[in-house]
Scaffold this motif. Structure first.
Motif, PDB file in Angstrom:
ATOM      1  N   PHE A 271       0.826  -1.212   0.000  1.00  0.00           N
ATOM      2  CA  PHE A 271       0.000   0.000   0.000  1.00  0.00           C
ATOM      3  C   PHE A 271       0.861   1.264   0.000  1.00  0.00           C
ATOM      4  O   PHE A 271       0.380   2.356   0.255  1.00  0.00           O
ATOM      5  N   ALA A 272       2.133   1.091  -0.244  1.00  0.00           N
ATOM      6  CA  ALA A 272       3.059   2.215  -0.139  1.00  0.00           C
ATOM      7  C   ALA A 272       2.710   3.316  -1.132  1.00  0.00           C
ATOM      8  O   ALA A 272       2.309   3.046  -2.262  1.00  0.00           O
ATOM      9  N   THR A 273       2.881   4.532  -0.683  1.00  0.00           N
ATOM     10  CA  THR A 273       2.636   5.663  -1.567  1.00  0.00           C
ATOM     11  C   THR A 273       3.937   6.430  -1.836  1.00  0.00           C
ATOM     12  O   THR A 273       3.997   7.258  -2.712  1.00  0.00           O
TER      13      THR A 273
ATOM     14  N   ARG B  12       5.920   7.106   5.092  1.00  0.00           N
ATOM     15  CA  ARG B  12       5.236   7.335   3.805  1.00  0.00           C
ATOM     16  C   ARG B  12       5.063   6.015   3.056  1.00  0.00           C
ATOM     17  O   ARG B  12       4.068   5.787   2.389  1.00  0.00           O
ATOM     18  N   LEU B  13       6.071   5.139   3.175  1.00  0.00           N
ATOM     19  CA  LEU B  13       5.982   3.832   2.517  1.00  0.00           C
ATOM     20  C   LEU B  13       4.770   3.050   3.003  1.00  0.00           C
ATOM     21  O   LEU B  13       4.153   2.296   2.261  1.00  0.00           O
ATOM     22  N   PHE B  14       4.462   3.221   4.284  1.00  0.00           N
ATOM     23  CA  PHE B  14       3.345   2.488   4.863  1.00  0.00           C
ATOM     24  C   PHE B  14       2.001   3.162   4.573  1.00  0.00           C
ATOM     25  O   PHE B  14       0.974   2.708   5.057  1.00  0.00           O
ATOM     26  N   GLY B  15       2.027   4.235   3.810  1.00  0.00           N
ATOM     27  CA  GLY B  15       0.787   4.903   3.444  1.00  0.00           C
ATOM     28  C   GLY B  15       0.024   5.374   4.663  1.00  0.00           C
ATOM     29  O   GLY B  15       0.603   5.961   5.584  1.00  0.00           O
TER      30      GLY B  15
ATOM     31  N   GLU C  43      10.242   8.831   5.770  1.00  0.00           N
ATOM     32  CA  GLU C  43      10.168   8.156   4.470  1.00  0.00           C
ATOM     33  C   GLU C  43       9.550   6.760   4.628  1.00  0.00           C
ATOM     34  O   GLU C  43       8.722   6.341   3.826  1.00  0.00           O
TER      35      GLU C  43
ATOM     36  N   LEU D 187      -1.026   3.792   7.117  1.00  0.00           N
ATOM     37  CA  LEU D 187      -0.606   3.160   8.370  1.00  0.00           C
ATOM     38  C   LEU D 187       0.511   3.938   9.066  1.00  0.00           C
ATOM     39  O   LEU D 187       0.729   3.790  10.259  1.00  0.00           O
TER      40      LEU D 187
ATOM     41  N   VAL E 241      15.225   2.561   0.789  1.00  0.00           N
ATOM     42  CA  VAL E 241      14.766   2.746   2.165  1.00  0.00           C
ATOM     43  C   VAL E 241      13.731   1.695   2.588  1.00  0.00           C
ATOM     44  O   VAL E 241      13.544   1.437   3.777  1.00  0.00           O
ATOM     45  N   LYS E 242      13.094   1.058   1.596  1.00  0.00           N
ATOM     46  CA  LYS E 242      12.123  -0.008   1.910  1.00  0.00           C
ATOM     47  C   LYS E 242      12.759  -1.102   2.762  1.00  0.00           C
ATOM     48  O   LYS E 242      12.116  -1.720   3.610  1.00  0.00           O
TER      49      LYS E 242
END
Lengths: 157, 370
Positions: free
Chosen positions: A22-24, B175-178, B172, B180, B307-308
């Motif tokens: 779900f990453a944005t 942001r990856l986790f949206g 960052e 969450l 960064v993931k």
């Protein structure tokens, strides 16, 4: 039962990164950097005493960057030439002048207090504590050998 | 001299029979126990529980208590606002006492990590996570994760270049986790800065959860007892546990106390030899630092996968650790009889060491700046 647990564990491991679906964000590696940011990185790299080659790479990228910035390309080129002849001090001077005068770009250095009277006292107390606590541990060990404190036999496993 | 006192002597009170009078500390303990019921926490421990290897958990707890104590001192002088945080840490660092306490806090955190990892390694090698101690292990893994959170949030509080870069990574990853990752977003609370929320997490939220988990962990250790010495087959382990002497809990507590004093002494000596520094005031948009040594092993992953990796690698590692009791389920505790698992763990440790050294020698790379 065992197969159930194994399957559950594999599923947990497989699903652990699921939220990333779900990453944005996360495309920051591909985004171009501004000449200002790259020049700052070059300055910071030199101020921190890191590799001059890395700073030169940053400068090359800054000069090649098409983004708008307030940094002066003339001074960036001078800094690059200084780095090419191995004069890092001159490169730092040029980079400092490449930014507008009121820009907060100075990177600075790590502040580390010197060993003063307080440090000496702390070290002495620390050493004393280690000796005393070590003596206490040895005393307990000896006491266990001479006068066992055993209260019962164990039953659990 | 020679003058008799009117006050009754102790031998009079005991009918002329001299009984050995307990030590003052024992009498104080009895007095407190009568009122507070402290003996409810005590349990007999096997002889081997007093060896260093089986005291590592207690030493980690002692380090945590010292961290809390030194942290409480630092909170009196630290200003968790973006405008003043760095300056307040500089002031603490320049102070006579503050400099020592901050350095002690800094070194204690490293000792805490070292003893925590060694405790985990000992628990793994001796098969102490096996039935019926699965929940004890899982709460331990949760405490490991929480310890990582405390170290990370503590790094940010310095508000120097390293701190800002850590926060940028934090944002960052959020942001990856949206949706969450909302709590770490700048616009989650417009009136409270991200730095202040990080500070609240460091001094309040994470320690509160840690105390709850620690209480559960200690309760479970008491409930199941200290795990047995693992050598031999399962029957031999059970038999040895049956035969082993048990000592009063206080013998274990004394060792933990002495080791905690050794830890404090070590932190003081290290603080004197190498005081904790503070980096330059942060400049946004650049990335020139590398993480502290305990996170350094993650740095190559970030170089290779972006960064993931900072979310995925620790997540997979923690999930794997939590799943361990359900994967290595046999009765055998002896590491010589669990060679595949020990080989796997050795590989992980070697990889950790190699990644740390590799990250240490490589040039810093920009991942999120720009």
């Amino acid at each position: 039962m065992r197969a159930f647990f194994a399957t559950a564990c594999v599923l947990v491991l497989a699903l652990a990164p699921l939220p990333l679906a779900f990453a944005t964000g996360g495309d920051e590696m591909e985004g171009p950097q501004t000449p200002d940011a790259l020049a700052l990185q070059a300055l910071a790299v030199l101020e921190q005493g890191l590799s001059g080659d890395l700073a030169a790479e940053k400068l090359e990228e800054a000069l090649a960057s098409k983004g708008a910035g307030e940094v002066s390309p003339l001074f960036l080129r001078d800094a690059r030439r200084a780095l090419a002849r191995g004069d890092e001090a001159a490169a730092v001077g040029f980079l400092r002048r490449a930014f507008p005068p009121d820009d907060q770009h100075v990177v600075g250095a790590t502040l580390r207090p010197a060993l003063g009277a307080n440090g000496f006292t702390a070290g002495a107390i620390g050493g004393l504590l280690i000796v005393l606590a070590g003596a206490g541990l040895l005393r307990r060990r000896a006491a266990d050998r001479v006068h066992p404190h055993a209260v019962a036999r164990g039953v659990r496993s | 001299m020679g003058k008799e006192s009117d006050a009754p002597r102790r031998s009079d009170l005991t009918g002329g029979v001299k009984s050995p009078r307990p030590h003052r500390a024992v009498r104080l303990g009895g007095w407190l126990d009568e009122r507070l019921g402290l003996s409810a926490f005590a349990y007999p421990v096997p002889r081997h529980a007093n060896t260093v290897a089986y005291t590592l958990g207690g030493i980690t707890l002692g380090s945590f208590v010292l961290l809390v104590a030194s942290g409480v001192y630092l909170t009196q002088f630290y200003e968790p606002s973006p405008a003043r945080a760095h300056a307040s840490v500089v002031e603490i660092t320049q102070g006579d006492v503050g400099s020592v306490i901050r350095s002690v806090h800094f070194w204690l955190s490293s000792i805490f990590v070292a003893t925590l990892v060694l405790h985990l390694a000992r628990t793994f090698v001796t098969g102490s996570f096996k039935r019926p101690r699965e929940a004890t292990w899982i709460t331990g893994v949760a405490l490991l994760a929480l310890g990582g959170g405390l170290l990370f949030t503590g790094t940010i509080l310095k508000w120097d270049q390293e701190a800002l870069e850590a926060l940028e990574h934090n944002s960052e990853i959020a942001r990856l986790f949206g949706a969450l990752g909302f709590w770490f977003a700048d616009d989650f609370s417009r009136s409270v800065s991200l730095l202040l929320r990080d500070y609240i997490a460091h001094v309040s939220i994470l320690p509160t959860i840690a105390v709850f988990l620690l209480g559960t962990h200690l309760f479970l250790v008491k409930r199941h007892g200290v795990s047995p010495v693992p050598w031999g087959d399962a029957a031999q382990v059970r038999e040895r546990a049956r035969q082993e002497e048990r000592h009063p809990f206080t013998t274990h507590l004394w060792r933990i106390l002495y080791w905690t004093l050794v830890v404090l002494g070590l932190a003081l000596v290290l603080a004197a030899l190498r005081p904790a520094g503070i980096g330059p005031e942060a400049v946004e948009g650049i990335e020139i630092t590398k993480p502290p040594w305990y996170f350094l092993w993650l740095y190559p992953f970030e170089n290779w996968f972006g960064v993931k990796a900072l979310a995925i690698v620790p997540g997979v590692l923690l999930a794997g650790l939590a799943a361990l009791p359900f994967l290595d389920r046999g009765d055998e505790r002896d590491p010589r009889r669990r060679r595949a698992w020990v080989a796997l763990a050795t590989l992980v440790v070697l990889a950790w060491g190699a990644l740390t050294v590799y990250a240490y020698v490589t040039e810093p790379v920009a991942h999120v700046a720009g």
